[in-house]
Design an enzyme around this catalytic site. Structure first.
Site, PDB file in Angstrom:
ATOM      1  N   PHE A  42      43.286  46.453  29.949  1.00 28.56           N
ATOM      2  CA  PHE A  42      41.938  46.495  30.504  1.00 28.56           C
ATOM      3  C   PHE A  42      41.296  45.117  30.416  1.00 28.56           C
ATOM      4  CE2 PHE A  42      42.848  50.809  29.283  1.00 28.56           C
ATOM      5  CZ  PHE A  42      42.188  51.611  30.208  1.00 28.56           C
ATOM      6  N   THR A  99      48.197  50.534  29.007  1.00 30.05           N
ATOM      7  CA  THR A  99      47.333  50.016  30.061  1.00 30.05           C
ATOM      8  C   THR A  99      46.533  48.845  29.514  1.00 30.05           C
ATOM      9  OG1 THR A  99      47.164  52.142  31.203  1.00 30.05           O
ATOM     10  CG2 THR A  99      45.435  50.541  31.633  1.00 30.05           C
TER      11      THR A  99
END
Length: 692
Positions: free
Chosen positions: A281, A279
């Site tokens: 960010f 992921t």
């Protein structure tokens, strides 16, 4: 407890104390280095060549002390990454004094302790001086509002996942709120299924997690029977609820850190649909940050183009004309304007650079709205990739495949433009195709070495082979899991059990893996675990299999059939290309002739012919052609000399005791000699027997 154990533990404690002191001293020197760089005109904060040199030296030192080189590499990559973060943070503090004035840095994130957002925040701000307090909030909007109002110094918001894609709510907040992107962070996502007790999967009746986490585990969840899947606010909050409820039939999908924090038991690890799950960010603040030119940056903007033909293309052309590499483009509906869109664009560059500023000024002429979201240190670009030790002897000067293998006289090429292969033809594409697998490029100037056993036989065997490939500077680990044997009584392979072992070995030694797939129904399942697929010589004209592979996003090695012409080989590649998969690598492995001295006749003349007729990469497998190990190194060197983009050879820890084809497998010692001989680009000429 015995006195001996106590003494040994005391010795361990003393060693650990010295290790921590040494790390502290190292980071003190790193800070001094940052101070020096701050006062000089250093063109690049990171010296990639030095990182390679340091890793190589430390790996060699570790070997001499009996340490595993993969452990040394992983350890020092972490240390180097932290050192780079310390330098970036020091320079950012110099260029943005407000970062140093706050007594306490408050970092807001969505979720609670142990959430992936919390882990990413701790990773990003771990190098910041002073006190840092992390505050978990219920929603992404509450994080954005906390930063916008000044209640938080920074916010950490997920923007995209490599499995589930973009987080649309966060993109909408970036356009709506007055926020600046000042950093990015990449967090590995490794989901676990956890419950209050170590219960069988069949006992689980309810699974809770964040919707994104559920979307990343759909294949695993589809295997659960009589089980309800419910979205929850956050992965870590789901773990906390499972703990608080105390219901043994209830489970959560969360990080192992969250599972540990809330005292749950892991029922199953690595339940992600994709093995590589990350992921990305954004770190946001109420004010923009300034980064100097020595820090490689990306810039993010949001724009609405003029409602005219080619407006978006004009914007992208301007970025390209200024040499700015586009890394992402995302569209979202424009609020209160049906059928109009906001475009989020990321590109490599820093608004502090006049070239970037000029490009954005020109882009503005083609938009009716443009908002710069910020420039920030890049972690996902080519320049941000971790360094690797130079493992093989002579790796620095490894042979390069020569473009002169493609003859300048293109008159012959027209004759090769057969109706049977249009996409594969050089008439369609003049430039060589490069197939990229992680950090490995097949089809570029550097030859690729693929090695491993004919068959995956056991965990110990494939781990030993993987270590040998990695230690000698090989690029890709091969291993047969499904074996198409001429005799029905021969070893047929371990199947998916062997594939699990091959995947584990590749992960342990940081090597992409390749294995053969035999049946169209198995293509997706094998592609889910293997970085490359292989179509064997016997299956070159299995058109149902070729069609199935053509419909998946996974590189494939296509071996030439034993009785196939070059035109038939390229036509088989066309079957996959025409169904969408453009990541095809050709492999010459020998053809059947009247000669019986070797297993097959290695047709090295096919290499320059194929490189003339097609843009696809071509590699050579001398092991299957020769059938005798002592001839393999010589033919591998000859293959590279003929212009092949790489070679694939078989190795085995005990080739005298194999399940399959032991007579053609190199010993580890012979493989080491072969790698040393081809490492400098001028293969040594020795008697064939001497390489046995």
């Amino acid at each position: 407890m015995s006195t001996d154990v106590t003494k040994l533990r005391d010795q361990l404690d003393a060693v650990d104390h010295r290790v921590v002191q040494a790390l502290a001293e190292r980071f003190w020197i790193v800070e001094k280095l940052a101070r020096f760089k701050a006062g000089t005109d250093v063109s690049n904060l990171r010296d990639f060549a030095r990182e390679e040199e340091v890793l190589t030296r430390l790996v060699d030192l570790g070997k001499s002390e009996g340490l595993d080189d993969s452990f040394v590499t992983r350890l020092y990559r972490e240390i180097m990454d932290h050192s780079l973060r310390l330098q970036r943070e020091f320079l950012a503090g110099r260029d943005n004094p407000e970062r140093l004035t706050a007594e306490t840095c408050v970092v807001a994130y969505q979720g609670t302790d142990g959430a992936y957002s919390h882990l990413a925040a701790a990773k990003h701000f771990g190098s910041m001086k002073g006190e840092t307090r992390y505050e978990g909030l219920d929603t992404f909007r509450s994080v954005a509002e906390a930063v916008q109002s000044g209640n938080a110094s920074y916010g950490v918001l997920p923007v995209e996942n490599t499995t589930a894609g973009s987080i649309n709510e966060v993109y909408d907040l970036l356009a709506e709120c007055h926020l600046w992107i000042v950093g990015e962070e990449i967090q590995a996502v490794d989901h676990c299924l956890a419950a209050t007790a170590d219960a069988p999967l069949s006992h689980i009746r309810r699974v809770l997690s964040h919707p994104q986490a559920l979307a990343q585990c759909t294949r695993f969840l589809s295997t659960l029977r009589d089980c309800r899947v419910e979205p929850y606010t956050d992965t870590a909050m789901a773990a906390r609820k499972v703990r608080d409820d105390g219901d043994p039939t209830q489970a959560a999908i969360a990080s192992e850190e969250a599972v540990r924090r809330f005292g749950l038991s892991v029922i199953k690890r690595r339940i992600n649909d994709q093995r590589e799950n990350y992921t990305r960010f954004f770190v946001v603040a109420g004010k923009p940050a300034t980064y100097r030119q020595s820090v490689p940056c990306k810039t993010s903007v949001v724009l609405v183009v003029n409602h005219e033909s080619g407006a978006l293309a004009s914007c992208l052309d301007i970025l390209a004309s200024h040499g700015l590499n586009l890394t992402k483009i995302e569209s979202r509906p424009r609020p209160n304007s049906p059928w109009e869109y906001l475009f989020y664009v990321d590109f490599e560059g820093n608004v502090a650079d006049e070239n970037v500023a000029e490009a954005l000024r020109k882009v503005t002429a083609h938009t009716n709205y443009l908002k710069a979201l910020g420039s920030y240190p890049a972690l996902t670009t080519e320049r941000a990739k971790p360094a690797r030790p130079r493992r093989a002897a002579g790796e620095k000067g490894k042979a390069t495949t020569k473009n002169d293998a493609i003859v300048e006289d293109r008159s012959l090429q027209a004759a090769s433009d057969r109706e049977t292969y249009k996409i594969a033809s050089r008439a369609t594409r003049q430039e060589d195709t490069e197939v990229v697998i992680g950090t490995v490029k097949i089809g570029g100037p550097r030859p690729v070495i693929i090695a491993g056993p004919c068959s995956v036989e056991s965990r110990d065997q494939i781990m030993a082979c993987a270590r040998a490939v990695r230690d000698q500077g090989g690029d890709i680990l091969r291993g047969g899991c499904f074996k198409p044997r001429t005799s029905p009584y021969s070893f047929q392979g371990l199947g998916f059990e062997g594939l699990d072992l091959l995947e584990e070995a590749g992960r342990e030694f940081d090597l992409p893996i390749v294995t053969e797939v035999l049946h169209p129904a198995d293509v997706e399942a094998v592609a889910d675990k293997s970085n490359l697929l292989q179509v064997g010589a016997r299956n070159m004209q299995n058109f149902a299999l070729l069609k199935a592979i053509g419909q998946v996003d996974c590189p494939v090695i296509l071996k030439r059939g034993m009785m196939s012409s070059i035109d038939e080989w390229l036509s088989a590649a066309e079957h996959m290309l025409s169904h969408g998969n453009q990541q095809v690598i050709l492999c010459e492995r020998g053809i059947r002739t009247f000669e019986t001295a070797t297993r097959s006749t290695l047709d090295l003349s096919a290499v320059p012919v194929v490189r003339e007729r097609t843009h696809l990469p071509v590699i050579v497998d001398p092991s299957h052609a020769c059938g005798v190990r002592r001839w393999v190194p010589k033919m591998a060197a000859a293959a590279l000399a003929s212009g092949a983009h790489g070679v694939m050879v078989e190795i085995h820890p005990k080739p005298e005791q194999p399940m399959t084809d032991g007579q053609q497998a190199l010993t580890f010692e012979a493989f080491e000699r072969m790698m040393r001989d081809i490492g400098g680009g001028e293969p040594a000429v020795k008697d064939c027997v001497s390489t046995a």
